[in-house]
Each structure stands twice: as C-alpha cells, then as structure tokens.
Design a protein around this motif. Structure first.
Motif, PDB file in Angstrom:
ATOM      1  N   LEU A 155       0.853  -1.162   0.034  1.00 13.65           N
ATOM      2  CA  LEU A 155       0.190  -0.009   0.002  1.00 13.65           C
ATOM      3  C   LEU A 155       0.880   1.235  -0.035  1.00 13.65           C
ATOM      4  O   LEU A 155       0.411   2.320  -0.050  1.00 13.65           O
ATOM      5  CB  LEU A 155      -0.917   0.044   1.302  1.00 13.65           C
ATOM      6  N   GLY A 156       2.183   1.170   0.130  1.00 11.98           N
ATOM      7  CA  GLY A 156       3.124   2.111   0.323  1.00 11.98           C
ATOM      8  C   GLY A 156       3.026   3.142  -0.725  1.00 11.98           C
ATOM      9  O   GLY A 156       2.676   4.406  -0.549  1.00 11.98           O
ATOM     10  N   LEU A 157       3.102   2.851  -2.004  1.00 13.35           N
ATOM     11  CA  LEU A 157       2.922   3.882  -3.223  1.00 13.35           C
ATOM     12  C   LEU A 157       1.530   4.301  -3.674  1.00 13.35           C
ATOM     13  O   LEU A 157       1.132   5.236  -3.666  1.00 13.35           O
ATOM     14  CB  LEU A 157       3.662   3.172  -4.477  1.00 13.35           C
ATOM     15  N   SER A 158       0.827   3.054  -3.657  1.00 10.84           N
ATOM     16  CA  SER A 158      -0.656   3.474  -4.309  1.00 10.84           C
ATOM     17  C   SER A 158      -1.476   4.227  -3.205  1.00 10.84           C
ATOM     18  O   SER A 158      -2.233   5.038  -3.479  1.00 10.84           O
ATOM     19  CB  SER A 158      -1.466   2.074  -4.545  1.00 10.84           C
ATOM     20  N   GLY A 159      -1.192   3.721  -1.783  1.00 13.13           N
ATOM     21  CA  GLY A 159      -1.845   4.085  -0.752  1.00 13.13           C
ATOM     22  C   GLY A 159      -1.458   5.852  -0.287  1.00 13.13           C
ATOM     23  O   GLY A 159      -2.221   6.659  -0.723  1.00 13.13           O
ATOM     24  N   SER A 160      -0.103   6.110  -0.509  1.00 13.08           N
ATOM     25  CA  SER A 160       0.243   7.516  -0.341  1.00 13.08           C
ATOM     26  C   SER A 160      -0.145   8.470  -1.560  1.00 13.08           C
ATOM     27  O   SER A 160      -0.637   9.458  -1.264  1.00 13.08           O
ATOM     28  CB  SER A 160       1.811   7.565  -0.229  1.00 13.08           C
ATOM     29  N   LYS A 161      -0.230   7.942  -2.890  1.00 11.59           N
ATOM     30  CA  LYS A 161      -0.903   8.573  -3.992  1.00 11.59           C
ATOM     31  C   LYS A 161      -2.223   9.091  -3.622  1.00 11.59           C
ATOM     32  O   LYS A 161      -2.387  10.259  -3.885  1.00 11.59           O
ATOM     33  CB  LYS A 161      -0.859   7.700  -5.089  1.00 11.59           C
ATOM     34  N   ARG A 162      -2.896   8.227  -2.955  1.00 12.79           N
ATOM     35  CA  ARG A 162      -4.434   8.612  -2.534  1.00 12.79           C
ATOM     36  C   ARG A 162      -4.537   9.833  -1.418  1.00 12.79           C
ATOM     37  O   ARG A 162      -5.408  10.474  -1.297  1.00 12.79           O
ATOM     38  CB  ARG A 162      -5.276   7.448  -2.142  1.00 12.79           C
ATOM     39  N   LEU A 163      -3.401   9.756  -0.511  1.00  8.98           N
ATOM     40  CA  LEU A 163      -3.304  10.680   0.614  1.00  8.98           C
ATOM     41  C   LEU A 163      -2.826  12.335   0.089  1.00  8.98           C
ATOM     42  O   LEU A 163      -2.845  13.026   0.897  1.00  8.98           O
ATOM     43  CB  LEU A 163      -2.591  10.025   1.598  1.00  8.98           C
ATOM     44  N   VAL A 164      -2.438  12.543  -0.976  1.00  8.67           N
ATOM     45  CA  VAL A 164      -1.805  13.780  -1.351  1.00  8.67           C
ATOM     46  C   VAL A 164      -2.585  14.259  -2.737  1.00  8.67           C
ATOM     47  O   VAL A 164      -3.243  13.521  -3.332  1.00  8.67           O
ATOM     48  CB  VAL A 164      -0.443  13.631  -1.699  1.00  8.67           C
ATOM     49  N   ASN A 165      -2.019  15.523  -3.097  1.00  8.67           N
ATOM     50  CA  ASN A 165      -2.924  16.116  -4.246  1.00  8.67           C
ATOM     51  C   ASN A 165      -2.032  15.991  -5.399  1.00  8.67           C
ATOM     52  O   ASN A 165      -2.524  15.523  -6.309  1.00  8.67           O
ATOM     53  CB  ASN A 165      -2.700  17.545  -3.998  1.00  8.67           C
TER      54      ASN A 165
END
Lengths: 133, 133
Positions: free
Chosen positions: A103-113
C-alpha cells in the motif's frame, strides 16, 4: 517557488520518524486541518520507509511551495537503489516486493494532491508529492 | 533500546502506545506482547492508541499481526482510542484493519473484553462447523 526547504537523510528507521516530525511541524505551521496533516504525515512515512527499505536509503528534500495564493508542502524522496522496472505494476494496490501490504505507493498517492514518480532500473527512484492547503 | 510498557490487569494485558513509534519499536512490542500472553496465560489484550498521531501501513500491519498472534494464543485483542483523523487516513490508505476488534475508548474496550471473557467464546466470530450439533 520554494519559501523554505530542508534536506534530510533517510538511513535508519529513526530517520523515518524524523521525516514524519518535520512534515507534521510544517503542516502545523501552514495551518493544515488535522485530517490533512495526518494524510501528509502518513504519506511521508510510507515513502520514507520505501526509500529506506527498497531504495537502500537516500534522502528527502522538503520544501514549502507557493502557487498563486495557495501554499503547499512538497516532499521529494530520492534514492540510488535498484529502481522500479514496472511502475504501473508498482502503483497497483497490493503489489509488494517486500513483506508489506503493497500500500506504500498506491496508498500514499491517494493521500496527497500531486504525486510524481520517476524511476530508472539500476539508477534509483524519485517520488515527489505535494499536499496543498 | 526503549520498550513500550505492558501492564497486567487480571486476565488481560494493557498497552498504551504514547510515542511516535519507529519500526524496530513496533516489532519489539509484537514480540514482548506475545511472550507475555504466553507467560501469564492472558485471555485479553487491550491496545490503546489514542496518543498515536499516525498509523501507516507498517504500524497497521503490526497491529493486525498482534491481533492474529493473540488469537492463535487464545487471547482476544481490542484496539481502542483511534483518532478520527487517523481512521480517515487509514481507510483512504487502503487498510481497514479487518479482523481487529475496536472500541471508541479504553472503558468500552474493557467492557468488550470482559464480555468476551465471561462468555468464554469469541463474540461475532464464533465458527460453527455443525459437527457438534
């Protein structure tokens, strides 16, 4: 343009905590809402750990950026590790080469603009994120 | 190295996470907790994370692992006090912590554990294969 910037090394898991603390401090300074702070700090934590675990360590360039009337926090994680051969695959939920949950890459992508990733096999990876206020 | 304290309260173990955890600290909590469950034959574990400002995928996985390991050791885990901003971020990140029982605060968490201990069966997750009927 960058209003201020700071570079931090990411070589140990204590450094991951320091990156989180810096992101928190700046997000507080810019008066981010608590949810926005938490999202930015969580994304920073994921990406700093990726730099450490998959990139074999590296650094982060943190800056406060301005665009028109809005301000944001930009974090650019850089490593000289093995790189990512298939970015599309790496950005998929659940894909992992480590022992994590993918979830590191895909998840952090969802958390930022803004989210940008550049990687070259054998030369390293740079992930840049921005969270605007 | 520093350790997160584990308190024994009757049949249960109580953990309050009050520091910004680095990865090794999370791993050592996992080990300490499982060995204490075995040592005291504890039936319940309550982990309060009300002071925790972020839960990223690593910490989330550690919490899910603790719950799974406890279950194998015949103890029930309840996670209490997650901050709303942390809950929002965690779900957006892609981790909903399935399989972990949660309660809003320590008081309700203790009630949930007590109910489980009194019934002596796992509420909600009782598996019935029909063989004994």
């Amino acid at each position: 343009m960058a209003l201020k910037s700071e570079t931090m090394p990411i070589a140990t898991s204590a450094d991951v905590v320091k990156v989180r603390q810096l992101a928190r401090q700046w997000a507080t300074e810019l008066k981010f809402s608590l949810v926005d702070q938490t999202k930015l700090v969580t994304a920073a934590s994921e990406l700093a750990r990726n730099t450490l675990e998959h990139g074999g360590g590296g650094s982060v360039l943190a800056s406060i950026v301005e665009e028109g009337a809005r301000k944001g926090i930009k974090l650019s994680f850089d490593d000289k590790g093995p790189g990512i051969a298939n970015l599309e695959l790496a950005l998929r939920d659940g894909y992992t080469t480590g022992g994590g949950m993918g979830l590191g890459l895909s998840g952090s992508k969802r958390l930022v603009n803004d989210f940008e990733i550049k990687s070259e096999p054998g030369r390293g990876t740079t992930v840049t994120i921005i969270r605007w206020k | 190295m520093d350790r997160i304290p584990i308190l024994k309260v009757g049949d249960c173990l109580l953990v309050t996470i009050q520091v910004d955890m680095h990865d090794e600290l999370a791993m050592s909590l996992q080990e300490d907790l499982t060995s204490q469950i075995a040592k005291y034959a504890s039936r319940g574990v309550l982990i309060d994370i009300s002071s925790l400002e972020i839960v990223d995928s690593f910490i989330g996985r550690m919490l899910a692992n603790i719950a799974a390991m406890s279950r194998v050791l015949d103890a029930q885990t309840v996670l209490t006090g997650m901050q709303p901003a942390v809950a929002i971020t965690l779900v957006e990140l892609g981790m909903a912590l399935p399989g972990i029982k949660t309660a809003l605060n320590v008081e309700r968490g203790m009630e949930l554990l007590q109910a489980y201990l009194n019934q002596d069966v796992e509420p909600e997750e009782t598996e019935n294969d029909g063989a004994q009927e």
